[in-house]
Design an enzyme around this catalytic site. Structure first.
Site, mmCIF file in Angstrom:
data_model
loop_
_atom_site.group_PDB
_atom_site.id
_atom_site.type_symbol
_atom_site.label_atom_id
_atom_site.label_comp_id
_atom_site.label_asym_id
_atom_site.label_seq_id
_atom_site.Cartn_x
_atom_site.Cartn_y
_atom_site.Cartn_z
ATOM 1 N N GLU A 13 0.825 -1.215 0.000
ATOM 2 C CA GLU A 13 0.000 0.000 0.000
ATOM 3 C C GLU A 13 0.855 1.258 0.000
ATOM 4 O OE1 GLU A 13 -4.375 -0.801 1.999
ATOM 5 O OE2 GLU A 13 -2.964 0.368 3.129
ATOM 6 N N HIS A 37 8.205 -26.749 -1.768
ATOM 7 C CA HIS A 37 7.611 -27.893 -2.457
ATOM 8 C C HIS A 37 6.475 -27.466 -3.375
ATOM 9 C CE1 HIS A 37 9.789 -30.933 0.022
ATOM 10 N NE2 HIS A 37 9.941 -29.846 0.765
ATOM 11 N N LYS A 88 -14.248 -0.095 -3.892
ATOM 12 C CA LYS A 88 -15.342 0.277 -2.977
ATOM 13 C C LYS A 88 -16.402 1.072 -3.733
ATOM 14 C CE LYS A 88 -12.440 0.725 1.117
ATOM 15 N NZ LYS A 88 -11.825 1.698 2.002
#
Ligand code: PA5
Length: 452
Positions: free
Chosen positions: A290, A311, A425
């Site tokens: 951010e 792995h 948003k």
């Protein structure tokens, strides 16, 4: 007292000689600007001298509220998202028992984290789980209006009042929010909940050393004074007057900018060899992602848990596109002791390891991985932590914060805003026909119709 340490030699070798040193002037400018409050986003510098300014009396106040929750609750649910939960979770998981959720520990309440997603099954199952529990809620939201957290808080407030009664609920619901604005503040004042303030000048991702992190960490039974002391000592050790070569934060900021700009390394993988550190990396990803990912720039922060992910991701890291570097957090001493056991049949051929500390095997896995990845063209930064305790985690937190402030300034962005977070948003509210979003709702419906 020991300190966390930083080794950049295996990263600097991928750069031209003196390339790290060449960043010293830019790092200095960044440090001066942070200190003078003249950098972009200078209204969000409250974290810079936060550790050294926290008073013992304030920590006692946080501890007292935590003690009430600890006495009255089997479970404490921390409702918050992003910077309003990742720091607390990172510290609690790094310091706690790996099976804390499953252990019926009479001394400490179980700490759960919610309000960080909109999963209907998750929330249903959470409320089911809490049905027969004495639980409390720490409602953490700086804006006080974040949908994920607000939804969860609505559900939990109702349930807490129904199960424990409105009077007890008043003691076990705590708000950590803005001093004046937002629904969480209004609700806390109206209901008479105990509350703590998130300072205006501390952004979410830099807020772990405010009550945002301190209250849940104290609830979990950890020593917040030692945590803050570690951070305060690191504040001193990374101050702007500490010489460049001795300043861990300056070195980390310089080398990662060098790798990004000079060596085309666009992805930083935060690696641990202790599963307890998984959420330290999640917190770090938000802090750096951010702060730096803007204006078309920024290193992409990723993370792996080793040896587990060797792995699955090991092949890519060893052999894929050479656009990555690794930062390994290595814990020098485990807190517990376990030896590699003998087996009479030795079917796995591992009796040669018999009697060795498990950590010795882990350390050889770490060294072997480092050598292999460096050979494979992956620069390696190593941060060593003497042991997992509150003091060193406090150091680590402040180290990453100050290095992030410096690094973002060197990169040339405002590390303290997050305008990009608003885009989803806006669309979500338009799609849900939120009052006030009428024009956006119309526009988005037209766009969807065109795309159909
Ligand atoms: O770092 C940030 O600012 C964000 O991640 C916020 O912490 C997150 O969006 C939660 O916001 P709030 O605390 O306002 O609910």
């Amino acid at each position: 007292m020991k300190s966390i340490n930083l080794d950049i030699t295996k990263a600097a070798q991928f750069l031209s000689e003196d390339a790290v040193k060449a960043y010293e002037p830019k790092v200095k400018v960044a440090q001066e600007a942070l200190e003078a409050g003249t950098c972009p986003g200078n209204d969000f510098l409250g974290w810079l001298h936060l550790p050294s300014s926290i008073t013992p009396a304030f920590l006692d106040e946080v501890q007292a509220v935590a003690n009430t929750l600890r006495e009255k609750c089997e479970v404490v649910v921390v409702a918050g998202i992003g910077g309003s939960y990742l720091g607390a979770r990172a510290v609690i998981e790094a310091l706690g028992n790996s099976f804390a959720w499953l252990i019926n520990d009479k001394k400490n309440p179980t700490i759960m984290f919610a309000g960080n997603n909109i999963g209907e099954d998750y929330l249903f199952e959470l409320t089911e789980y809490l049905k027969d529990k004495k639980f409390g809620v720490i409602n953490i939201s700086k804006s006080g209006t974040t949908t994920e957290t607000a939804l969860t808080f609505r559900l939990l407030k109702k349930q807490c009042e129904a199960q424990m009664g409105k009077e007890v609920a008043k003691d076990v619901i705590v708000a950590v929010t803005d001093a004046k604005k937002g629904a969480a503040r209004t609700c806390a004042d109206k209901e008479g909940y105990k509350s703590f303030i998130i300072p205006d000048n501390v952004g979410g991702r830099f807020s772990v050393l405010t009550p945002v992190g301190l209250l849940p960490i104290a609830c979990a039974g950890f020593d917040i004074k030692a945590l803050v002391q570690g951070a305060a000592d690191m504040e001193k050790a990374t101050g702007k007057d500490v010489p460049f070569e001795q300043n861990l934060a300056a070195q980390y900021a310089a080398v990662r900018n060098g790798l990004y700009n000079e060596a085309g390394k666009k992805i930083e993988i935060m690696v641990n060899f202790q599963p307890k550190l998984h959420f330290i990396a999640e917190w770090w990803k938000q802090l750096y992602g951010e702060s730096e990912g803007k204006d078309g720039k920024g290193i992409f922060p990723a993370s792996c848990d080793f040896t587990t992910d060797l792995h699955s991701m090991g092949q890519w890291i060893q052999d894929g596109e050479r656009s990555i570097f690794e930062t390994v957090i290595s814990v020098e001493q485990p807190n517990k002791k376990l030896l590699f056991p003998h087996d009479n049949e030795n079917l796995d051929g591992l009796n040669f390891l018999e009697g060795k500390r498990v950590d010795e095997v882990n350390k050889m896995a770490e060294l072997g991985t480092r050598l292999a990845h460096v050979d494979g063209g992956v620069p390696n930064i190593r941060i060593s932590v003497p042991e997992l305790n509150e003091y060193y985690i406090g150091q680590l937190i402040y180290f990453f914060e100050i290095a992030c402030g410096i690094s973002g300034n060197v990169l040339g962005v405002n590390p303290f805003n997050q305008p990009g977070v608003e885009a989803y948003k806006k669309n979500m509210f338009a799609l849900l026909n939120k009052p006030g979003y009428e024009a956006e709702s119309k526009a988005i419906q037209e766009r969807l119709a065109q795309e159909a």
